[in-house]
Design a protein around this motif. Structure first.
Motif, PDB file in Angstrom:
ATOM      1  N   ASN A  14       0.814  -1.212   0.000  1.00 30.49           N
ATOM      2  CA  ASN A  14       0.000   0.000   0.000  1.00 30.49           C
ATOM      3  C   ASN A  14       0.851   1.266   0.000  1.00 30.49           C
ATOM      4  O   ASN A  14       0.433   2.290  -0.548  1.00 30.49           O
ATOM      5  CB  ASN A  14      -0.950  -0.001   1.193  1.00 30.49           C
ATOM      6  N   SER A  40      -5.696   3.781  -1.249  1.00 30.65           N
ATOM      7  CA  SER A  40      -4.524   2.995  -0.862  1.00 30.65           C
ATOM      8  C   SER A  40      -3.941   3.502   0.455  1.00 30.65           C
ATOM      9  O   SER A  40      -3.439   2.727   1.268  1.00 30.65           O
ATOM     10  CB  SER A  40      -3.458   3.039  -1.961  1.00 30.65           C
ATOM     11  N   LYS A 122      -3.928  -5.466  -5.889  1.00 31.29           N
ATOM     12  CA  LYS A 122      -4.879  -5.493  -4.787  1.00 31.29           C
ATOM     13  C   LYS A 122      -5.710  -6.778  -4.782  1.00 31.29           C
ATOM     14  O   LYS A 122      -6.072  -7.278  -3.718  1.00 31.29           O
ATOM     15  CB  LYS A 122      -5.795  -4.274  -4.835  1.00 31.29           C
ATOM     16  N   HIS A 148      -8.967  -4.700   0.815  1.00 32.63           N
ATOM     17  CA  HIS A 148      -8.152  -4.878  -0.390  1.00 32.63           C
ATOM     18  C   HIS A 148      -9.037  -5.103  -1.625  1.00 32.63           C
ATOM     19  O   HIS A 148      -8.756  -4.571  -2.701  1.00 32.63           O
ATOM     20  CB  HIS A 148      -7.214  -6.075  -0.213  1.00 32.63           C
ATOM     21  N   ASP A 151     -10.506  -1.945  -2.833  1.00 27.46           N
ATOM     22  CA  ASP A 151      -9.498  -1.158  -3.546  1.00 27.46           C
ATOM     23  C   ASP A 151      -9.320  -1.682  -4.962  1.00 27.46           C
ATOM     24  O   ASP A 151      -9.130  -0.911  -5.906  1.00 27.46           O
ATOM     25  CB  ASP A 151      -8.171  -1.205  -2.783  1.00 27.46           C
TER      26      ASP A 151
END
Length: 289
Positions: A14, A40, A122, A148, A151
């Motif tokens: 990240n 992120s 991700k 995640h 994202d």
């Protein structure tokens, strides 16, 4: 892999994605990539919260915490969800403002590639973190895994927004629209995390059909004549059970204890989501005191 190890993987990933997407979004004037970069950064904060809650939540029982520290994980997941919700709201407001002001992004294939790399990275982190979270029955890791995934989905919106504008320069408004879509994905993910972690924090009971399964297991056991009470509550994504069973009053204390031991063992061996079973034995027909 240990929970702390997969969390450190997420932290360093990240950091890299935040720098890449934020710089690309800033110099490319892309709102959706900037929003993705902020997401992120929120993932980074989520990972740090997860690391702290994992270390505290796995501490052994002590005199002040006779049931362990597992709810620290639920609290960590709740904070992650709350933070995500605030991030989603901020992204949506900024996207609407920039769309209103008519800020145009840059037409560049590099913006598309940055967004595509983020999607793949991700999604890999999501699968890895979810697998480790399931192995260790960790509420915090599962919350982080879905962070995640959110994202990865938001990066798909980045791919769409940057790619469409690359070929259709008159559709600049799609950049802000894609950023709002990112915010909605984040908000939906945040709500799910907040709901599930709050359920565990306030000792919510399992569904009625799940309790009926435990009741059937108890009444199937030889020696159990009845079931006076059955209570259950969630504890860090697992279930704690309390059962009051009735047995023949002529049995010895040792025989009653053995029935209780067999019932406890039966439930723990056949129900992996149950972490504790307390069984109280009553003579059949005796009124409650």
């Amino acid at each position: 892999m240990k929970p702390e190890q997969v969390t450190w993987w997420g932290i360093w990933s990240n950091v890299g994605l935040f720098l890449i997407k934020t710089l690309a979004g800033y110099f490319g004037r892309s709102q959706v990539l900037l929003a993705d970069g902020v997401h992120s950064l929120s993932d980074l904060v989520s990972d740090l919260l997860a690391l702290v809650s994992l270390r505290l939540g796995r501490k052994p029982k002590d005199s002040q915490h006779p049931y362990g520290h597992g709810k620290i994980e639920d609290l960590g997941a709740f904070l992650v969800g709350l933070f995500l919700f605030c991030v989603a709201f901020g992204i949506a407001i900024k996207a609407v403002w920039y769309g209103w002001e008519g800020v145009l992004p840059e037409r560049s294939v590099w913006l598309v590639l940055v967004a595509l790399v983020s999607v793949l990275g991700k999604e890999w982190l999501f699968r890895l973190t979810r697998r480790v979270g399931e192995e260790h029955s960790s509420a915090t890791l599962m919350a982080n895994a879905w962070h995640h995934r959110s994202d990865a989905i938001s990066s798909l919106a980045s791919v769409f927004g940057t790619a469409v504008f690359l070929f259709f320069p008159n559709a600049a408004w799609l950049d802000s629209l894609a950023a709002i879509a990112v915010a909605l994905f984040i908000g939906k993910s945040a709500w799910g995390i907040i709901r599930d972690s709050a359920r565990d924090l306030v000792d919510t009971a399992p569904p009625a059909e799940r309790l009926r399964e435990f009741e059937e297991k108890a009444l199937e056991l030889r020696g159990v004549k009845g079931l006076r009470a059955l209570r259950g509550r969630y504890y860090s994504r697992q279930i704690a059970l309390d059962l009051d069973i009735e047995v023949d009053g002529s049995l010895s204390v040792n025989d009653g204890h053995e029935i209780a031991r067999q019932l406890r063992r039966k439930i723990l061996d056949t129900c992996p989501d149950v972490y504790r079973v307390m069984v109280h034995v009553d003579p059949l027909g005796r009124p409650d005191s």
